[in-house]
Design a protein around this motif. Structure first.
Motif, mmCIF file in Angstrom:
data_model
loop_
_atom_site.group_PDB
_atom_site.id
_atom_site.type_symbol
_atom_site.label_atom_id
_atom_site.label_comp_id
_atom_site.label_asym_id
_atom_site.label_seq_id
_atom_site.Cartn_x
_atom_site.Cartn_y
_atom_site.Cartn_z
ATOM 1 N N ASP A 33 -2.679 -46.841 5.745
ATOM 2 C CA ASP A 33 -3.258 -45.871 5.369
ATOM 3 C C ASP A 33 -4.509 -45.123 5.781
ATOM 4 O O ASP A 33 -5.357 -46.132 6.120
ATOM 5 C CB ASP A 33 -2.933 -46.213 3.536
ATOM 6 C CG ASP A 33 -4.026 -46.958 3.237
ATOM 7 O OD1 ASP A 33 -5.048 -47.373 3.572
ATOM 8 O OD2 ASP A 33 -3.574 -47.651 1.806
ATOM 9 N N THR A 34 -4.668 -44.200 4.980
ATOM 10 C CA THR A 34 -5.928 -43.597 4.828
ATOM 11 C C THR A 34 -7.103 -44.777 4.797
ATOM 12 O O THR A 34 -8.106 -44.899 5.993
ATOM 13 C CB THR A 34 -6.262 -42.647 4.447
ATOM 14 O OG1 THR A 34 -5.077 -41.995 3.757
ATOM 15 C CG2 THR A 34 -7.419 -41.510 4.764
ATOM 16 N N SER A 87 1.431 -44.586 5.900
ATOM 17 C CA SER A 87 0.906 -43.428 5.257
ATOM 18 C C SER A 87 0.691 -42.446 6.661
ATOM 19 O O SER A 87 1.073 -42.612 7.675
ATOM 20 C CB SER A 87 -0.258 -42.982 4.343
ATOM 21 O OG SER A 87 -1.423 -43.560 5.328
ATOM 22 N N SER A 88 1.065 -40.723 6.656
ATOM 23 C CA SER A 88 0.519 -39.922 7.941
ATOM 24 C C SER A 88 -0.125 -40.744 8.444
ATOM 25 O O SER A 88 -0.443 -40.012 10.142
ATOM 26 C CB SER A 88 0.782 -38.789 7.312
ATOM 27 O OG SER A 88 -1.012 -38.322 6.258
ATOM 28 N N ALA A 89 -1.276 -40.984 7.906
ATOM 29 C CA ALA A 89 -2.709 -41.373 8.253
ATOM 30 C C ALA A 89 -2.873 -42.611 9.714
ATOM 31 O O ALA A 89 -2.935 -43.321 10.965
ATOM 32 C CB ALA A 89 -3.901 -42.336 7.121
#
Length: 99
Positions: A21-22, A53-55
């Motif tokens: 994730d981020t 996640s998108s990251a």
């Protein structure tokens, strides 16, 4: 997140565990930028990823893009059920090679 390396003469497998994730994506990105230029195949083993996640997806796509100029390929190996769902929902499973 933990990253374990398995290297052969022509390939490198990164076994990634935990959350991508981020907070953890920069660690994987830094690792990707140190991949030896003679690597023909990069495997990202995502079997132990609990959350992405998108990251995290951005860094997975970066891995693919980093391999193209050196004539290599990136393969996602054994994605967890959650990863499969996210890859499918985002359409990345049609862009990337998934085993």
């Amino acid at each position: 997140m933990t990253i374990t390396e398995n290297k052969t003469p022509n390939s490198l497998e990164l076994v990634i565990s935990g959350r991508l994730d981020t907070a953890t994506a920069p660690e994987l990105e830094a690792k990707l930028k140190t991949i030896p230029k003679d690597t023909q195949t990069l495997y990202l083993n995502l079997s132990n990823i609990q959350y992405i996640s998108s990251a995290g997806l951005r860094v997975v796509l970066l891995a693919h893009k980093l391999m193209l100029p050196i004539g290599g390929k990136m393969i996602i190996r054994q994605p967890s059920a959650f990863c499969k769902q996210v890859l499918s929902a985002t359409g990345m499973d049609s862009i990337l090679t998934v085993e």
